[in-house]
Design a protein around this motif. Structure first.
Motif, short mmCIF file in Angstrom:
data_model
loop_
_atom_site.label_atom_id
_atom_site.label_comp_id
_atom_site.label_asym_id
_atom_site.label_seq_id
_atom_site.Cartn_x
_atom_site.Cartn_y
_atom_site.Cartn_z
N LYS A 271 -0.02 -42.63 -44.90
CA LYS A 271 0.98 -42.97 -45.90
C LYS A 271 1.42 -44.43 -45.76
O LYS A 271 1.55 -45.16 -46.74
N LEU A 272 1.66 -44.87 -44.51
CA LEU A 272 2.07 -46.25 -44.29
C LEU A 272 0.99 -47.24 -44.73
O LEU A 272 1.28 -48.26 -45.34
N LEU A 273 -0.25 -46.93 -44.40
CA LEU A 273 -1.34 -47.84 -44.75
C LEU A 273 -1.55 -47.93 -46.26
O LEU A 273 -2.02 -48.95 -46.76
N ALA A 274 -1.20 -46.86 -46.96
CA ALA A 274 -1.39 -46.86 -48.42
C ALA A 274 -0.21 -47.49 -49.16
O ALA A 274 -0.31 -47.79 -50.35
N ALA A 275 0.92 -47.70 -48.44
CA ALA A 275 2.13 -48.19 -49.09
C ALA A 275 2.10 -49.70 -49.20
O ALA A 275 2.06 -50.41 -48.20
N ALA A 276 2.11 -50.20 -50.41
CA ALA A 276 2.18 -51.64 -50.68
C ALA A 276 2.52 -51.81 -52.15
O ALA A 276 2.15 -50.97 -52.99
N PRO A 277 3.24 -52.88 -52.49
CA PRO A 277 3.53 -53.12 -53.91
C PRO A 277 2.25 -53.26 -54.71
O PRO A 277 1.35 -54.01 -54.35
N LYS A 278 2.14 -52.49 -55.78
CA LYS A 278 0.93 -52.49 -56.60
C LYS A 278 1.32 -52.65 -58.06
O LYS A 278 2.49 -52.65 -58.42
N GLY A 279 0.30 -52.75 -58.90
CA GLY A 279 0.54 -52.81 -60.33
C GLY A 279 0.84 -54.22 -60.80
O GLY A 279 0.70 -55.20 -60.06
N ALA A 280 1.24 -54.31 -62.05
CA ALA A 280 1.49 -55.61 -62.68
C ALA A 280 2.84 -55.57 -63.38
O ALA A 280 3.36 -54.49 -63.71
N PRO A 281 3.43 -56.73 -63.63
CA PRO A 281 4.73 -56.75 -64.33
C PRO A 281 4.58 -56.35 -65.78
O PRO A 281 3.47 -56.42 -66.35
N PRO A 282 5.66 -55.92 -66.42
CA PRO A 282 5.58 -55.66 -67.86
C PRO A 282 5.15 -56.93 -68.58
O PRO A 282 5.58 -58.03 -68.21
N PRO A 283 4.30 -56.82 -69.59
CA PRO A 283 3.87 -58.03 -70.31
C PRO A 283 5.06 -58.73 -70.96
O PRO A 283 5.95 -58.09 -71.50
N SER A 284 5.05 -60.05 -70.87
CA SER A 284 6.16 -60.82 -71.45
C SER A 284 5.80 -61.25 -72.87
O SER A 284 4.63 -61.42 -73.21
N ASP A 285 6.83 -61.42 -73.68
CA ASP A 285 6.66 -61.84 -75.08
C ASP A 285 6.94 -63.34 -75.17
O ASP A 285 8.08 -63.77 -74.95
N PRO A 286 5.92 -64.16 -75.48
CA PRO A 286 6.15 -65.62 -75.55
C PRO A 286 7.12 -66.03 -76.63
O PRO A 286 7.62 -67.17 -76.61
N SER A 287 7.42 -65.12 -77.57
CA SER A 287 8.37 -65.46 -78.63
C SER A 287 9.78 -64.94 -78.35
O SER A 287 10.69 -65.11 -79.16
N ALA A 288 9.96 -64.28 -77.19
CA ALA A 288 11.28 -63.75 -76.83
C ALA A 288 12.26 -64.91 -76.63
O ALA A 288 11.86 -66.02 -76.27
N ASP A 482 8.95 -51.17 -58.08
CA ASP A 482 8.84 -50.24 -59.21
C ASP A 482 10.17 -50.10 -59.93
O ASP A 482 10.23 -50.05 -61.17
N LEU A 483 11.26 -50.03 -59.16
CA LEU A 483 12.60 -49.91 -59.75
C LEU A 483 12.93 -51.14 -60.60
O LEU A 483 13.40 -51.02 -61.74
N VAL A 504 4.23 -59.26 -53.30
CA VAL A 504 5.34 -58.78 -54.13
C VAL A 504 5.49 -59.65 -55.37
O VAL A 504 5.73 -59.15 -56.48
N VAL A 505 5.34 -60.97 -55.21
CA VAL A 505 5.44 -61.88 -56.35
C VAL A 505 4.38 -61.54 -57.38
O VAL A 505 4.64 -61.49 -58.59
N ARG A 506 3.16 -61.30 -56.94
CA ARG A 506 2.07 -60.97 -57.87
C ARG A 506 2.35 -59.68 -58.62
O ARG A 506 2.02 -59.56 -59.80
N ALA A 507 2.96 -58.71 -57.94
CA ALA A 507 3.23 -57.41 -58.57
C ALA A 507 4.37 -57.46 -59.58
O ALA A 507 4.49 -56.57 -60.42
N LEU A 508 5.20 -58.50 -59.53
CA LEU A 508 6.42 -58.50 -60.33
C LEU A 508 6.51 -59.66 -61.32
O LEU A 508 7.25 -59.57 -62.30
N SER A 509 5.76 -60.73 -61.12
CA SER A 509 6.00 -61.97 -61.87
C SER A 509 4.99 -62.19 -62.99
O SER A 509 3.78 -62.01 -62.79
#
Length: 558
Positions: A271-288, A482-483, A504-509
């Motif tokens: 479980k510890l070895l599998a735990a790491a920040p994964k995924g990608a941030p929500p896509p951003s809107d360049p017109s926001a 994730d939160l 962490v930066v890659r997973a969130l930014s």
């Protein structure tokens, strides 16, 4: 190395060769008012040989630090006790040693580096005095010799221009520099055993690599043993010779590090070895809409010297940096300690003075007074690195989370305020019934969720996240990431995320700005900066993150 409830028979005192340290069937209990003692560590056994590194790994509350503190008898007595076990150092049982005997061992033969240097360094004494005090007490050095040795140590641990740092106080150093000072203090007496309790938690990847190389170099030269406590499995895999995996006060798996990591036998280890920040941030809107913006921001601190304290120069903490953050977007800010990351964030929130235009939703705020800024504070929130230091120990968490509502929404009724607090706690995954408890009753990850709830209860539009995951376990890091992504999706939040952990930066930014010496050396979409960095410094930073496991025996440079 031996681990588990049964350890090899320890050598007789003075017998060589043999294990430097033997922990045999150690249990640690803490007294509870009116009830049976709480068992924090139960039946832990391991051995540590000279010149080797043993890592204790596990999540917060697993018993790692309690085990380490027991070795040098730094747990508070009689609140803490040892119902069973022995701790033999060079054949001598430290648990049976007198106070005079343990004092001769502590700080000389066994030294310790703690996780948070600001709680270990005296804020009223200069760096020279604090290191020199150790050399005078334990080595009998005079002032001149202690000063020369202090300079050697500061240079050895990578403090630039050590002569200029001798008169500095802890608050005048960056987090990484403070940790280097702590390591210099621990190494001053050339110990046989160094206990390092999360020594690289607050350091950026390049400094982590330098510190680990430094420790390995000193270890090879002196034959020093290292007991290394950390939640960063990436470091453990490539720094330690052996590893003990702890959970709920017990060692559930132990052995040579490479074997444990390659073929973990216990479910918890997997479980510890599998735990790491994964995924990608929500896509951003360049017109926001642009939420926060700065153009050529400068934060210069004057250097004053002489009797009349004349300004002779400036420390350019932030020097001409431009920033744009849109709704629903995360801007990651990375760089080494002292690069200006946190200063940039605080200047954006107008928590420190700066030069250059800063705008919130198109409105210039750089010229506003504290009184003018106050109505905007509910929209501009911050989550700090150390939740324990930013949460009042005298307030229940319901009061902490609701305090901002009392200030920024004084017209709402108490029942409505209570309801908002409950919803904020639920949103960050905490039981609302726990709102009557105090911060010390929560784990590190839970305290960080409380800090996030405190910010989110005001429904902000921009949140500064200053190293919010650096002190957390890997699994808790992933949960917090994730939160934060989930909250951003639901509320269209704009984040400025400051971190030295590139995973962490890659997973969130969505976008990244790379800082060095107060200057933005590279900016752009995160995928481009991580995938094809343009500046030499960014390439070096990425290489340090990817190759932290590489050679840990070379010479450390400044």
């Amino acid at each position: 190395m031996t681990a588990g409830p049964t350890a090899a028979t320890p050598p007789a005192p003075g017998t060589e060769p043999g294990p430097l340290l033997v922990v045999d069937n150690l249990s640690v209990a803490f007294a509870r008012g009116g009830g049976d003692p709480a068992i924090a560590v139960g039946g832990v056994s391991f051995t540590l040989q000279r010149g080797r590194t043993l890592a204790l790994v596990g999540e917060s509350g697993s018993g790692k630090s309690v085990t380490a503190l027991s070795i040098v008898r730094l747990l508070a007595y009689p609140a803490a006790s040892h119902p069973s076990g022995r701790i033999l150092f060079k054949g001598r049982d430290l648990l049976a040693a007198s106070e005079d005997e343990i004092r001769k061992v502590r700080g000389n033969a066994i030294t310790m580096v703690f996780q948070e240097p600001m709680t270990s360094l005296n804020p009223l004494h200069t760096i020279e005095r604090q290191i020199g005090e150790i050399l005078k007490i334990h080595r009998g050095m005079g002032k001149t010799a202690a000063r020369a040795r202090t300079l050697e140590l500061l240079h050895e641990v990578g403090i630039r221009d050590p002569e200029e740092r001798l008169g500095a106080y802890p608050h005048q150093l960056s987090g990484g520099q403070r940790q280097r000072v702590m390591i210099a203090m621990a190494l001053a007496n050339e110990p046989d055993l160094l206990i390092a309790d999360e020594p690289t938690t607050a350091l950026d990847v390049t400094v982590q690599a330098q510190i680990l190389k430094l420790l390995k170099e000193i270890q090879a030269r002196r034959g020093m043993a290292i007991l290394f406590i950390t939640h960063d499995l990436g470091i453990v895999e490539h720094f330690s010779d052996d590893v003990c995996v702890m959970t709920r006060g017990e060692i559930v798996e132990a052995g040579p590090t490479r074997a444990v990591f390659a073929h973990p036998a216990h479910d918890y280890t997997r479980k510890l070895l599998a735990a790491a920040p994964k995924g990608a941030p929500p896509p951003s809107d360049p017109s926001a809409p642009v939420v926060m913006e700065a153009d050529g921001l400068k934060v210069w601190f004057p250097i004053r010297r002489g009797f009349f304290r004349r300004t002779v120069g400036h420390i350019k903490a932030v020097d001409g940096v431009s920033v744009t953050v849109r709704a629903g977007q995360t801007l990651g800010v990375i760089g080494e300690s002292g690069s200006g990351k946190t200063t940039l964030g605080l200047a954006m929130l107008r928590l420190i003075s700066s030069e250059g235009p800063v705008a919130y939703l198109g409105q210039r705020i750089d010229g506003m007074s504290s009184r003018q800024m106050r109505p905007l504070r509910r929209d501009l929130q911050v989550v700090f690195q150390d939740p324990y230091g930013s949460l009042s120990p005298r307030m229940a968490i319901g009061e902490i989370v609701g305090e901002g509502l009392e200030i920024h929404a004084p017209g709402i009724r108490a029942a409505e305020r209570e309801g908002r607090v409950v919803r904020a706690l639920e949103e960050v995954g905490l039981d609302p019934e726990s709102r009557h408890r105090y911060p010390h009753e929560f784990s590190g990850g839970q305290r960080q969720r409380i800090a996030i709830a405190r910010a989110m209860v005001l429904q902000p539009k921009f949140v500064l996240l200053d190293e919010p995951t650096s002190a957390l376990d890997m699994s808790v890091q992933a949960q917090v990431v994730d939160l934060l992504r989930d909250l951003q999706r639901r509320h269209g939040l704009a984040y400025m995320f400051i971190s030295h952990d590139l995973r962490v930066v890659r997973a969130l930014s969505n976008d990244v700005i790379v800082m060095r010496g107060g200057v933005a050396v590279e900016t752009g979409p995160a995928a481009e900066v991580f995938g094809a960095p343009k500046s030499d410094y960014t390439r070096a930073l990425m290489a340090a993150a990817l190759r932290l496991e590489a050679d840990t025996t070379g010479t450390v440079s400044d």
